[in-house]
Design a protein around this motif. Structure first.
Motif, mmCIF file in Angstrom:
data_model
loop_
_atom_site.group_PDB
_atom_site.id
_atom_site.type_symbol
_atom_site.label_atom_id
_atom_site.label_comp_id
_atom_site.label_asym_id
_atom_site.label_seq_id
_atom_site.Cartn_x
_atom_site.Cartn_y
_atom_site.Cartn_z
ATOM 1 N N GLN A 346 0.916 -1.231 -0.010
ATOM 2 C CA GLN A 346 0.097 0.085 0.023
ATOM 3 C C GLN A 346 0.688 1.266 0.047
ATOM 4 O OE1 GLN A 346 -4.356 0.450 1.830
ATOM 5 N NE2 GLN A 346 -3.237 -0.751 3.328
ATOM 6 N N ALA A 347 2.054 1.321 0.760
ATOM 7 C CA ALA A 347 2.636 2.314 0.649
ATOM 8 C C ALA A 347 3.722 2.801 -0.359
ATOM 9 C CB ALA A 347 3.738 2.180 1.914
ATOM 10 N N ASP A 348 3.858 1.784 -1.241
ATOM 11 C CA ASP A 348 4.739 2.002 -2.460
ATOM 12 C C ASP A 348 4.190 2.971 -3.565
ATOM 13 O OD1 ASP A 348 6.429 0.377 -1.175
ATOM 14 O OD2 ASP A 348 6.094 -1.500 -2.644
ATOM 15 N N PRO A 349 2.746 2.908 -3.902
ATOM 16 C CA PRO A 349 2.182 3.527 -4.863
ATOM 17 C C PRO A 349 2.198 5.216 -4.204
ATOM 18 C CG PRO A 349 1.031 1.868 -4.898
ATOM 19 C CD PRO A 349 1.880 1.646 -3.685
ATOM 20 N N VAL A 350 2.315 5.333 -3.018
ATOM 21 C CA VAL A 350 2.400 6.596 -2.443
ATOM 22 C C VAL A 350 3.728 7.239 -3.007
ATOM 23 C CG1 VAL A 350 2.683 8.019 -0.555
ATOM 24 C CG2 VAL A 350 1.017 6.274 -0.439
ATOM 25 N N ASP A 351 4.651 6.668 -2.813
ATOM 26 C CA ASP A 351 6.119 7.338 -3.295
ATOM 27 C C ASP A 351 6.135 7.421 -4.893
ATOM 28 O OD1 ASP A 351 7.316 7.051 -0.673
ATOM 29 O OD2 ASP A 351 8.213 5.254 -1.134
ATOM 30 N N TYR A 352 5.374 6.312 -5.420
ATOM 31 C CA TYR A 352 5.302 6.446 -7.021
ATOM 32 C C TYR A 352 4.674 7.714 -7.285
ATOM 33 C CZ TYR A 352 4.316 5.553 -11.820
ATOM 34 O OH TYR A 352 3.782 5.535 -13.316
ATOM 35 N N GLY A 353 3.443 8.004 -6.613
ATOM 36 C CA GLY A 353 2.800 9.308 -7.007
ATOM 37 C C GLY A 353 3.642 10.699 -6.581
ATOM 38 N N GLU A 354 4.356 10.490 -5.437
ATOM 39 C CA GLU A 354 5.283 11.522 -5.442
ATOM 40 C C GLU A 354 6.283 11.815 -6.259
ATOM 41 O OE1 GLU A 354 8.242 13.399 -1.627
ATOM 42 O OE2 GLU A 354 6.613 11.871 -1.360
ATOM 43 N N TRP A 355 6.805 10.607 -6.777
ATOM 44 C CA TRP A 355 7.886 10.619 -7.726
ATOM 45 C C TRP A 355 7.271 11.168 -8.990
ATOM 46 C CZ3 TRP A 355 8.245 6.848 -11.983
ATOM 47 C CH2 TRP A 355 9.523 7.152 -12.702
ATOM 48 N N LYS A 356 6.165 10.894 -9.394
ATOM 49 C CA LYS A 356 5.571 11.060 -10.917
ATOM 50 C C LYS A 356 5.223 12.460 -10.860
ATOM 51 C CE LYS A 356 3.761 9.508 -14.805
ATOM 52 N NZ LYS A 356 4.413 8.880 -15.847
ATOM 53 N N THR A 357 4.239 13.037 -9.926
ATOM 54 C CA THR A 357 3.517 14.182 -10.029
ATOM 55 C C THR A 357 4.347 15.299 -8.806
ATOM 56 O OG1 THR A 357 2.135 13.756 -8.233
ATOM 57 C CG2 THR A 357 1.798 13.224 -10.460
ATOM 58 N N GLY A 358 5.172 14.888 -8.015
ATOM 59 C CA GLY A 358 5.526 15.715 -7.020
ATOM 60 C C GLY A 358 4.739 16.097 -5.979
ATOM 61 N N VAL A 359 3.547 15.184 -5.679
ATOM 62 C CA VAL A 359 2.589 15.559 -4.585
ATOM 63 C C VAL A 359 2.439 14.174 -4.016
ATOM 64 C CG1 VAL A 359 0.166 15.771 -4.389
ATOM 65 C CG2 VAL A 359 1.164 17.153 -6.185
ATOM 66 N N ASN A 360 2.505 14.442 -2.589
ATOM 67 C CA ASN A 360 2.393 13.093 -1.685
ATOM 68 C C ASN A 360 0.892 13.313 -0.980
ATOM 69 O OD1 ASN A 360 2.410 11.974 1.204
ATOM 70 N ND2 ASN A 360 4.246 11.140 0.582
ATOM 71 N N VAL A 361 0.118 12.519 -1.279
ATOM 72 C CA VAL A 361 -1.356 12.214 -0.870
ATOM 73 C C VAL A 361 -1.469 10.967 -0.137
ATOM 74 C CG1 VAL A 361 -1.992 13.969 -2.551
ATOM 75 C CG2 VAL A 361 -1.805 11.359 -3.053
ATOM 76 N N SER A 362 -0.759 10.869 0.803
ATOM 77 C CA SER A 362 -0.692 9.323 1.617
ATOM 78 C C SER A 362 -2.141 9.194 2.259
ATOM 79 C CB SER A 362 0.362 9.279 2.624
ATOM 80 O OG SER A 362 0.291 10.329 3.462
ATOM 81 N N GLY A 363 -2.453 10.364 2.934
ATOM 82 C CA GLY A 363 -4.014 10.278 3.418
ATOM 83 C C GLY A 363 -5.012 10.049 2.467
ATOM 84 N N SER A 364 -5.168 10.814 1.560
ATOM 85 C CA SER A 364 -5.996 10.616 0.418
ATOM 86 C C SER A 364 -6.191 9.270 -0.210
ATOM 87 C CB SER A 364 -6.062 11.781 -0.436
ATOM 88 O OG SER A 364 -6.433 12.871 0.110
ATOM 89 N N LEU A 365 -4.840 8.938 -0.435
ATOM 90 C CA LEU A 365 -4.619 7.723 -1.205
ATOM 91 C C LEU A 365 -5.285 6.168 -0.279
ATOM 92 C CD1 LEU A 365 -2.057 6.371 -3.479
ATOM 93 C CD2 LEU A 365 -2.567 4.690 -1.716
ATOM 94 N N SER A 366 -4.809 6.558 0.869
ATOM 95 C CA SER A 366 -5.161 5.435 2.190
ATOM 96 C C SER A 366 -6.639 5.528 2.126
ATOM 97 C CB SER A 366 -4.240 5.753 3.361
ATOM 98 O OG SER A 366 -2.985 5.501 3.154
ATOM 99 N N ALA A 367 -7.013 6.739 2.091
ATOM 100 C CA ALA A 367 -8.761 6.734 2.380
ATOM 101 C C ALA A 367 -9.439 6.299 1.249
ATOM 102 C CB ALA A 367 -9.083 8.273 2.550
ATOM 103 N N ILE A 368 -9.321 6.464 0.039
ATOM 104 C CA ILE A 368 -9.770 6.041 -1.031
ATOM 105 C C ILE A 368 -9.626 4.215 -1.106
ATOM 106 C CG2 ILE A 368 -9.809 5.752 -3.744
ATOM 107 C CD1 ILE A 368 -8.807 8.709 -3.765
ATOM 108 N N ASN A 369 -8.387 3.804 -0.594
ATOM 109 C CA ASN A 369 -8.192 2.377 -0.577
ATOM 110 C C ASN A 369 -9.173 1.751 0.578
ATOM 111 O OD1 ASN A 369 -6.158 2.644 -2.237
ATOM 112 N ND2 ASN A 369 -4.635 2.121 -0.692
ATOM 113 N N GLY A 370 -9.478 2.793 1.665
ATOM 114 C CA GLY A 370 -10.336 2.353 2.577
ATOM 115 C C GLY A 370 -11.731 2.477 2.009
ATOM 116 N N PHE A 371 -12.118 3.529 1.240
ATOM 117 C CA PHE A 371 -13.382 3.531 0.441
ATOM 118 C C PHE A 371 -13.694 2.494 -0.318
ATOM 119 C CE2 PHE A 371 -15.570 4.852 -3.303
ATOM 120 C CZ PHE A 371 -16.834 5.279 -2.843
#
Length: 449
Positions: A346-371
């Motif tokens: 679960q944590a690895d796509p957070v890093d990919y997103g930051e690497w790809k777009t420069g934005v870290n959205v760990s809370g929102s990504l985890s929340a959508i996973n939870g959703f």
């Protein structure tokens, strides 16, 4: 840097502290997953179709709160960090609403249903408040991918421990405290598990530190969804969530029904539930070793195949207890390894997103996973309730119709098997493992700069 005002802690203290959060969660949520549907239909005498609709509506509404909590986490900046404060403030409401779900007053059928809606929604909201941070905090605890796997392994070890305690002791304790009155028994047992779970969440709060470097600027909703849209590994992972958790929840909800009605031994359900908790706890120890050699995606797929094989053995075993228990062990090995590596991934796509777009959205990504997990839970609850209604399941009847038996078999075996196959096919397209070392290296260089 988050957490710098707190007293430093050791690596092992953090592993245990983080892991205990899932022990707390499972002491409460495993009771909900295993017994709430049974409690509503067989003890409170609520109709299966009404409960089915309740699960669907409540889960979809509750899923929106996942997104809200994730957004709040991404915009939370305290001396304790972003995710950590939610363990402290969400623990009591979570335990309280769990108790209320099993404490239905003696009122009319419609009154009971309204009460079930209110308390179940409250429980789901409280669960979101403590559960989303369990995933969103992981990237902030460490930047090291192997340590993330170790933390996830610790989390699932304690999670399986909590599940083992519930599956092996809950019905025994219900009978002991209820003295023939299951409604009273369930209420007392849920109160005990709720208090313990609440205290364990407090322990987690005091035992973890958000010290890893993460971007701290505020992010707009548009930026969040733009980042997620470009995150191909997460999109694949998100689709897999629906397959994985729908199969898990529908099989779990069918456990008592399957072994009582199809196999003819309610006691065997306790044995199987215990196996499905203890065996994964042991298999969990091998995950860091296997992940390092096979890669996370390959390990997930292999474990899923083993889990599916175990379910096939159980179904072929029919009413033979020995074969059923053997299949349960095989299925539990696969399930345990799969779930442990899933939480590490679960944590690895957070890093990919930051690497790809420069934005870290760990809370929102985890929340959508939870959703998506809540959507899966809604689907499974809806499917389970609809199948029981279709099969004309009669609560407490000594014999059920052949249609009811088929419905229960579909819930416990056929549908979970199909969803595991869907999960395997989906994850074959997940390619993040091969480029993750490069992503990690470039992110670390950027953070240092």
């Amino acid at each position: 840097m988050s957490g710098q005002t707190d007293k430093p802690i050791s690596k092992w203290q953090q592993r245990i502290g983080y892991g205990v959060s899932d022990l707390a969660c499972n002491l409460i949520w495993q009771m909900i997953s295993l017994y709430l549907l049974f409690f509503y239909t067989d003890i409170m005498q609520l109709s299966a179709s009404a409960i089915s609709l309740m699960f669907i509506l409540t889960r979809f509404v509750d899923g929106i709160t996942d997104l809200l909590v994730g957004y709040l986490i991404d915009h939370t900046h305290t001396r304790w960090g972003k995710s950590r404060p939610y363990f402290l403030f969400g623990a009591v409401p979570f335990a309280l609403f769990a108790f209320l779900c099993f404490n239905v007053p003696d009122i009319s059928a419609n009154g009971k249903l309204i009460y079930a809606y209110i308390t179940y929604f409250g429980l789901s909201l409280a669960y979101t408040v403590v559960n989303v941070p369990m995933a969103s905090i992981l990237p902030s605890l460490t930047n090291d991918t192997e340590e993330r796997t170790a933390l996830s392994t610790s989390r699932k070890f304690f999670g399986f421990m909590g599940a083992t305690v519930v599956s092996s002791s809950a019905l025994v304790l219900v009978n002991y405290f209820g003295k023939g009155n299951q409604a009273v028994g369930f209420k007392i047992v849920m109160a005990i598990f709720g208090v313990i779970g609440c205290l364990l969440f407090f322990f987690t709060f005091f035992s973890v530190r958000e010290t890893a470097a993460t971007k701290a600027e505020k992010v707009s909703v548009k930026e969040i969804f733009t980042s997620l849209k470009q995150n191909k590994p997460w999109l694949i992972f998100a689709l897999n969530i629906l397959f994985m958790w729908t199969g898990f929840f529908i099989q779990t909800s069918a456990l008592v029904y399957y072994y009582t009605v199809v196999v003819g031994s309610r006691a065997l359900s306790i044995s199987v539930a215990t196996i499905m908790s203890i065996v994964p706890m042991v298999a969990n120890f091998f995950v860091p070793f296997l992940a390092k050699r096979l890669g996370k995606r390959n390990l997930y797929v292999s474990a899923s195949i083993i889990q599916a094989l175990g379910i096939v053995i159980i179904l072929l075993g029919n009413i033979n207890h020995g074969i059923i228990l053997s299949g349960a062990v095989v299925s539990a090995i696969g399930y345990g390894v799969k779930e442990s590596i899933y939480f590490s991934m679960q944590a690895d796509p957070v890093d990919y997103g930051e690497w790809k777009t420069g934005v870290n959205v760990s809370g929102s990504l985890s929340a959508i996973n939870g959703f998506l997990g809540k959507v899966a839970q809604a689907l499974s609850g809806g499917i389970a309730g609809a199948l029981l209604a279709w099969g004309n399941y009669t609560p407490g009847a000594a014999a059920q119709s052949s249609q009811a038996v088929l419905a229960i078999k579909a819930m416990y075996g056929y549908i979970p098997l199909l969803l595991i196959i869907g999960s395997i096919v989906t994850m074959l397209f997940y390619q993040l493992d091969s480029i993750y070392p490069q992503i990690k290296q470039e992110l670390e260089a950027k953070r240092e700069a």
